[in-house]
Design a protein around this motif. Structure first.
Motif, mmCIF file in Angstrom:
data_model
loop_
_atom_site.group_PDB
_atom_site.id
_atom_site.type_symbol
_atom_site.label_atom_id
_atom_site.label_comp_id
_atom_site.label_asym_id
_atom_site.label_seq_id
_atom_site.Cartn_x
_atom_site.Cartn_y
_atom_site.Cartn_z
ATOM 1 N N ALA A 30 43.380 49.731 37.367
ATOM 2 C CA ALA A 30 42.698 49.495 36.093
ATOM 3 C C ALA A 30 41.645 48.400 36.230
ATOM 4 O O ALA A 30 40.579 48.462 35.593
ATOM 5 C CB ALA A 30 43.709 49.117 35.015
ATOM 6 N N THR A 31 41.925 47.420 37.064
ATOM 7 C CA THR A 31 40.953 46.353 37.293
ATOM 8 C C THR A 31 39.726 46.879 38.017
ATOM 9 O O THR A 31 38.587 46.520 37.691
ATOM 10 C CB THR A 31 41.605 45.212 38.097
ATOM 11 N N GLU A 34 37.618 48.693 35.433
ATOM 12 C CA GLU A 34 36.927 47.797 34.496
ATOM 13 C C GLU A 34 35.798 47.030 35.162
ATOM 14 O O GLU A 34 34.688 46.927 34.620
ATOM 15 C CB GLU A 34 37.939 46.828 33.876
ATOM 16 N N ARG A 37 32.800 49.240 36.014
ATOM 17 C CA ARG A 37 31.971 49.504 34.818
ATOM 18 C C ARG A 37 31.027 48.324 34.564
ATOM 19 O O ARG A 37 29.846 48.505 34.237
ATOM 20 C CB ARG A 37 32.865 49.739 33.608
ATOM 21 N N GLU A 38 31.533 47.111 34.750
ATOM 22 C CA GLU A 38 30.731 45.916 34.484
ATOM 23 C C GLU A 38 29.577 45.761 35.471
ATOM 24 O O GLU A 38 28.485 45.302 35.097
ATOM 25 C CB GLU A 38 31.624 44.673 34.517
ATOM 26 N N THR A 46 37.282 57.483 36.754
ATOM 27 C CA THR A 46 37.465 56.269 35.962
ATOM 28 C C THR A 46 38.829 56.230 35.289
ATOM 29 O O THR A 46 39.083 55.374 34.452
ATOM 30 C CB THR A 46 36.363 56.148 34.892
#
Length: 356
Positions: A30-31, A34, A37-38, A46
């Motif tokens: 999950a990290t 995230e 995406r950043e 995803t």
């Protein structure tokens, strides 16, 4: 403690130690999603669960080079201060949740400089994140001590620079050094100057050897470079015939040189054929100082609890065997003797007694 089989619930509660674990191979799915995406990095998927499955399947190629290639996506999200702080902190918390009381995490700072950070800034940022994780773990009642091994990439030209950083930060959380990357074709002796520096400065080091390349790699790591431990080392069995040890195998056993064994990872890279037949069991029974490790928790889809459980279920390991490899790891950890002894006597042995 009796030599009895134990189940996964008990294993989960046992205090553990891990010496061979790569920071960039152990991120939370999950990290990764995230952070990608950043920073605008494209992933195979995803969905965190699908991404975890992709990593595991991609790594099951039986080839070390293809295994290493899966790190593209984790490294892509570890190029900023924010990414490094988060992944380092979560690394510690994940170890604590797995029952690990002592861990050594390794990474190559040169691989985290694509976003503009210097290698020195990378080291300082990772140490800051690890410290935050240790503080949170202690506050939650699950303290874990984590030391850092800086890696040089054996196929590139910044090994000396990484070794110099290990010397510079040895009083700031860095406990040792390693070289990593593609083993075959990149012998450890190519970096002899770095190892000579570390020996002069009394900084301990381990070397990846005996995984994708055989006995000559192990021999160079020990007898030419002076390693105190061997990363993987599964192919030391090539120097053992019908239980009789050759000169190199005898040297490893007699000098109590720790072998950082990673069963699941070895299956993925083709260095072993099954958990049941993995050399760690035979080497343990022959009296080698074997240790049990995860290598890359995301890439191998594993934890210390899982590695232990697999050996119990498929190789007949007992609680006594698990305690032995845990004590072995702490005996060979790159921290002072009194701290190692305290972890063994005050944490591991009482923890086993309470769990069993």
């Amino acid at each position: 403690m009796s030599a009895t089989r134990i189940d996964a619930d008990v294993i989960r509660r046992l205090p553990k130690a891990v010496l061979h674990d790569h920071l960039d191979g152990g991120l939370r799915p999950a990290t990764v999603v995230e952070l990608a995406r950043e920073v605008g990095h494209t992933l195979p998927t995803t969905d965190p669960d699908e991404l975890a499955a992709w990593y595991y399947e991609a790594a099951n190629s039986g080839d070390l080079v293809r295994y290493i290639a899966t790190f593209e996506h984790t490294l892509a999200v570890m190029q900023t201060r924010e990414g490094l702080l988060r992944t380092a902190e979560e690394y510690v918390l994940d170890l604590a949740a797995d029952g690990v009381v002592y861990g050594e995490v390794r990474y190559a700072p040169e691989l985290n400089t694509n976003g503009g950070l210097t290698m020195r800034e990378v080291v300082e940022t990772v140490q800051e994140g690890l410290a935050a994780g240790m503080a949170k773990a202690a506050a939650a009642g699950t303290p874990v001590r984590v030391g850092t091994l800086l890696c040089g990439m054996r196929m590139f030209d910044r090994v000396q620079e990484a070794a110099e950083l290990a010397v510079a930060y040895r009083d700031a959380g860095v406990v040792g050094f390693d070289i990593a990357g593609a083993e075959d074709g990149f012998p450890p002796a190519d970096h002899l100057a770095a190892f000579e520096l570390l020996r002069r400065e009394s900084v301990p080091f381990t070397i990846h050897a005996g995984e994708a390349h055989g006995l000559p790699s192990i021999h160079q790591a020990l007898q030419v470079c002076g390693a105190q431990r061997i990363g993987h080392g599964v192919r030391i069995t090539e120097d053992i015939v019908d239980g009789k040890l050759g000169r190199l195998a005898s040297w490893v056993r007699d000098r109590r040189i720790a072998l950082e064994m990673c069963p699941t990872s070895n299956l993925q890279t083709g260095a072993a054929t099954s958990i049941a037949e993995h050399p760690v069991t035979a080497l343990k029974d022959l009296g080698f100082r074997v240790t049990l490790n995860t290598d890359n928790r995301l890439v191998s889809g594993t934890t210390m609890t899982r590695e232990m459980t697999l050996l119990v279920e498929q190789a007949g390991w007992t609680a006594e065997d698990l305690r032995t490899v845990t004590v072995n790891a702490l005996k060979s950890a790159f921290i002072p003797f009194d701290e190692r002894r305290a972890l063994i006597e005050d944490v591991v042995l009482p923890g086993y007694a309470a769990a069993l």
